[in-house]
Motif scaffolding. Structure first.
Motif, PDB file in Angstrom:
ATOM      1  N   UNK A 216       0.823  -1.202   0.000  1.00 25.22           N
ATOM      2  CA  UNK A 216       0.000   0.000   0.000  1.00 25.22           C
ATOM      3  C   UNK A 216       0.863   1.260   0.000  1.00 25.22           C
ATOM      4  N   UNK A 217       1.839   1.310   0.881  1.00 27.05           N
ATOM      5  CA  UNK A 217       2.684   2.494   0.959  1.00 27.05           C
ATOM      6  C   UNK A 217       3.553   2.652  -0.286  1.00 27.05           C
ATOM      7  N   UNK A 218       3.937   1.539  -0.887  1.00 30.40           N
ATOM      8  CA  UNK A 218       4.710   1.622  -2.122  1.00 30.40           C
ATOM      9  C   UNK A 218       3.865   2.208  -3.250  1.00 30.40           C
ATOM     10  N   UNK A 219       2.608   1.785  -3.349  1.00 27.95           N
ATOM     11  CA  UNK A 219       1.707   2.318  -4.379  1.00 27.95           C
ATOM     12  C   UNK A 219       1.466   3.815  -4.177  1.00 27.95           C
ATOM     13  N   UNK A 220       1.260   4.220  -2.941  1.00 27.77           N
ATOM     14  CA  UNK A 220       1.043   5.641  -2.661  1.00 27.77           C
ATOM     15  C   UNK A 220       2.291   6.445  -3.007  1.00 27.77           C
ATOM     16  N   UNK A 256       0.556   9.993 -17.119  1.00 26.52           N
ATOM     17  CA  UNK A 256       1.236   9.860 -15.832  1.00 26.52           C
ATOM     18  C   UNK A 256       0.260  10.066 -14.670  1.00 26.52           C
ATOM     19  N   UNK A 257      -0.597  11.073 -14.791  1.00 25.81           N
ATOM     20  CA  UNK A 257      -1.587  11.325 -13.735  1.00 25.81           C
ATOM     21  C   UNK A 257      -2.575  10.172 -13.643  1.00 25.81           C
ATOM     22  N   UNK A 258      -3.022   9.665 -14.787  1.00 25.34           N
ATOM     23  CA  UNK A 258      -3.967   8.550 -14.785  1.00 25.34           C
ATOM     24  C   UNK A 258      -3.356   7.316 -14.133  1.00 25.34           C
ATOM     25  N   UNK A 259      -2.066   7.086 -14.390  1.00 29.02           N
ATOM     26  CA  UNK A 259      -1.386   5.943 -13.766  1.00 29.02           C
ATOM     27  C   UNK A 259      -1.310   6.123 -12.257  1.00 29.02           C
ATOM     28  N   UNK A 260      -1.037   7.368 -11.822  1.00 27.87           N
ATOM     29  CA  UNK A 260      -0.981   7.643 -10.379  1.00 27.87           C
ATOM     30  C   UNK A 260      -2.347   7.425  -9.739  1.00 27.87           C
ATOM     31  N   UNK A 261      -3.399   7.913 -10.397  1.00 31.55           N
ATOM     32  CA  UNK A 261      -4.754   7.748  -9.861  1.00 31.55           C
ATOM     33  C   UNK A 261      -5.119   6.264  -9.785  1.00 31.55           C
ATOM     34  N   UNK A 262      -4.690   5.492 -10.773  1.00 28.17           N
ATOM     35  CA  UNK A 262      -4.922   4.040 -10.761  1.00 28.17           C
ATOM     36  C   UNK A 262      -4.354   3.417  -9.489  1.00 28.17           C
ATOM     37  N   UNK A 263      -3.097   3.771  -9.168  1.00 23.43           N
ATOM     38  CA  UNK A 263      -2.458   3.228  -7.968  1.00 23.43           C
ATOM     39  C   UNK A 263      -3.164   3.701  -6.701  1.00 23.43           C
ATOM     40  N   UNK A 264      -3.542   4.987  -6.678  1.00 30.82           N
ATOM     41  CA  UNK A 264      -4.228   5.533  -5.504  1.00 30.82           C
ATOM     42  C   UNK A 264      -5.533   4.788  -5.240  1.00 30.82           C
ATOM     43  N   UNK A 265      -6.355   4.639  -6.287  1.00 30.83           N
ATOM     44  CA  UNK A 265      -7.679   4.026  -6.124  1.00 30.83           C
ATOM     45  C   UNK A 265      -7.551   2.564  -5.705  1.00 30.83           C
ATOM     46  N   UNK A 266      -6.697   1.818  -6.386  1.00 39.65           N
ATOM     47  CA  UNK A 266      -6.571   0.381  -6.103  1.00 39.65           C
ATOM     48  C   UNK A 266      -6.069   0.128  -4.688  1.00 39.65           C
ATOM     49  N   UNK A 267      -4.982   0.806  -4.294  1.00 39.29           N
ATOM     50  CA  UNK A 267      -4.403   0.553  -2.973  1.00 39.29           C
ATOM     51  C   UNK A 267      -5.296   1.094  -1.855  1.00 39.29           C
TER      52      UNK A 267
END
Length: 348
Positions: A216-220, A256-267
């Motif tokens: 979780x912390x790695x994704x964030x 890049x933003x979409x990829x970040x949001x993907x990680x935020x939502x999933x984790x």
């Protein structure tokens, strides 16, 4: 589960040996120790007798008592410490006490908890993909516009195809989110009602929570880094020679933003699933009551943002600038949420 494993090892027994003494399969013992299942009351009583401990010790969290002398293979084992590092239920008990006058308690079994955690784990990826598609939807349109400048595609065809892909991506992303929300809707009571967990459930949930803590912390962290570096393409366009134009820079930034949001939502979905069961952070009983009063805010707000984004983009044809609506909306939402929450609390 940890207590059974600790006592078994102190007695020098393998899982197979313990299973034979109890008349069960080795797989059953393995499931007990990994907390994927809980023995029935007859087996708990048999375990207590076999290990020389009380059933209270096996069932309760953070209960320490010495083990009575036990005869094993003709050898007497004395003074065996039976303490195990099992999480305490104190937080849940305190939460129930605070909310006892406001809402009834909903009992949650181990099977319910595991089913919920598994459902969230499966839905989180698809939900994150849906949000990714919505955020990245202008990328194809902008890329085709760049290609039209180099005469690789006609400008009218580029705009028509780009808008078609944009709307399809938004529709697909929205559909994925709606479908996953529908699948998880049967677990809504976990967010709204005061919970009482079956014995052993808290220990299982906390163990799973600890197992996903690092991921979780790695994704964030990666998501935050992607958000920071997403500004680099714009800097290159402004301060360096950019042969592809601002549309290409914005496309890279959106990806890049979409990829970040993907990680935020999933984790975050996975992390929140543990908090819901443990009634921690924003899911404690008092927060549940406050959130129930403003449950209408999120859907109304984000649907309004989508409407404003599409109207502004179609009316001005400035797709390379209207993306900023999402950034502004994201910044404003927490502030609006706090204001509405405090206003609602003051009027009730």
């Amino acid at each position: 589960g940890e207590k059974i494993m600790s006592l078994r090892k102190r007695m020098g027994w393998s899982q197979e040996e313990l299973a034979q003494k109890l008349g069960v399969s080795r797989q059953s013992v393995s499931k007990w120790e990994s907390s994927t299942s809980i023995p029935d009351i007859q087996k708990i009583m048999a375990l207590a007798t076999l290990f020389g401990v009380s059933t209270d010790y096996l069932l309760r969290d953070e209960l320490e008592e010495p083990v009575a002398s036990v005869i094993s293979n003709g050898v007497e084992h004395e003074g065996i410490s039976a303490q195990a590092d099992v999480p305490s239920t104190r937080a849940v008990v305190d939460a129930l006490d605070m909310a006892s006058d406001t809402k009834p308690v909903r009992f949650v079994t181990l099977d319910e908890a595991q089913e919920f955690l598994e459902a969230v784990k499966q839905a989180s990826g698809l939900m994150a993909l849906g949000v990714f598609l919505c955020v990245a939807s202008p990328v194809v349109l902008l890329t085709l516009h760049v290609l039209s400048q180099f005469n690789y595609v006609d400008d009218i065809h580029a705009t028509t195809l780009g808008l078609t892909v944009l709307l399809c991506m938004v529709a697909a992303g929205t559909g994925l989110c709606i479908m996953q929300n529908a699948k998880l809707s049967r677990f809504e009571y976990l967010s709204k009602e005061v919970l009482s967990l079956q014995y052993g459930v808290e220990a299982v949930v906390r163990r799973k929570q600890e197992a996903t803590h690092t991921v979780h912390h790695m994704c964030i962290t990666i998501g935050v880094v992607l958000c920071i570096v997403s500004a680099i393409p714009l800097f290159w366009h402004v301060y360096m020679v950019d042969y592809l134009g601002v549309d290409f820079s914005v496309s890279v930034m959106l990806l890049l933003i979409a990829s970040a949001v993907f990680l935020f939502v999933k984790s975050t979905m996975v992390a929140n699933s543990f908090s819901k069961l443990l009634q921690e952070e924003e899911y404690n009983p008092h927060e549940k009551l406050a959130k129930a009063r403003i449950s209408w805010l999120a859907p109304v707000y984000w649907l309004s943002v989508v409407a404003v984004y599409l109207i502004a983009s179609f009316s001005t044809d400035a797709w390379n600038r209207t993306w900023a609506i999402w950034a502004v909306a994201g910044v404003l939402y927490p502030l609006i949420h706090i204001v509405v929450k405090k206003f609602t609390a003051s009027t009730t």
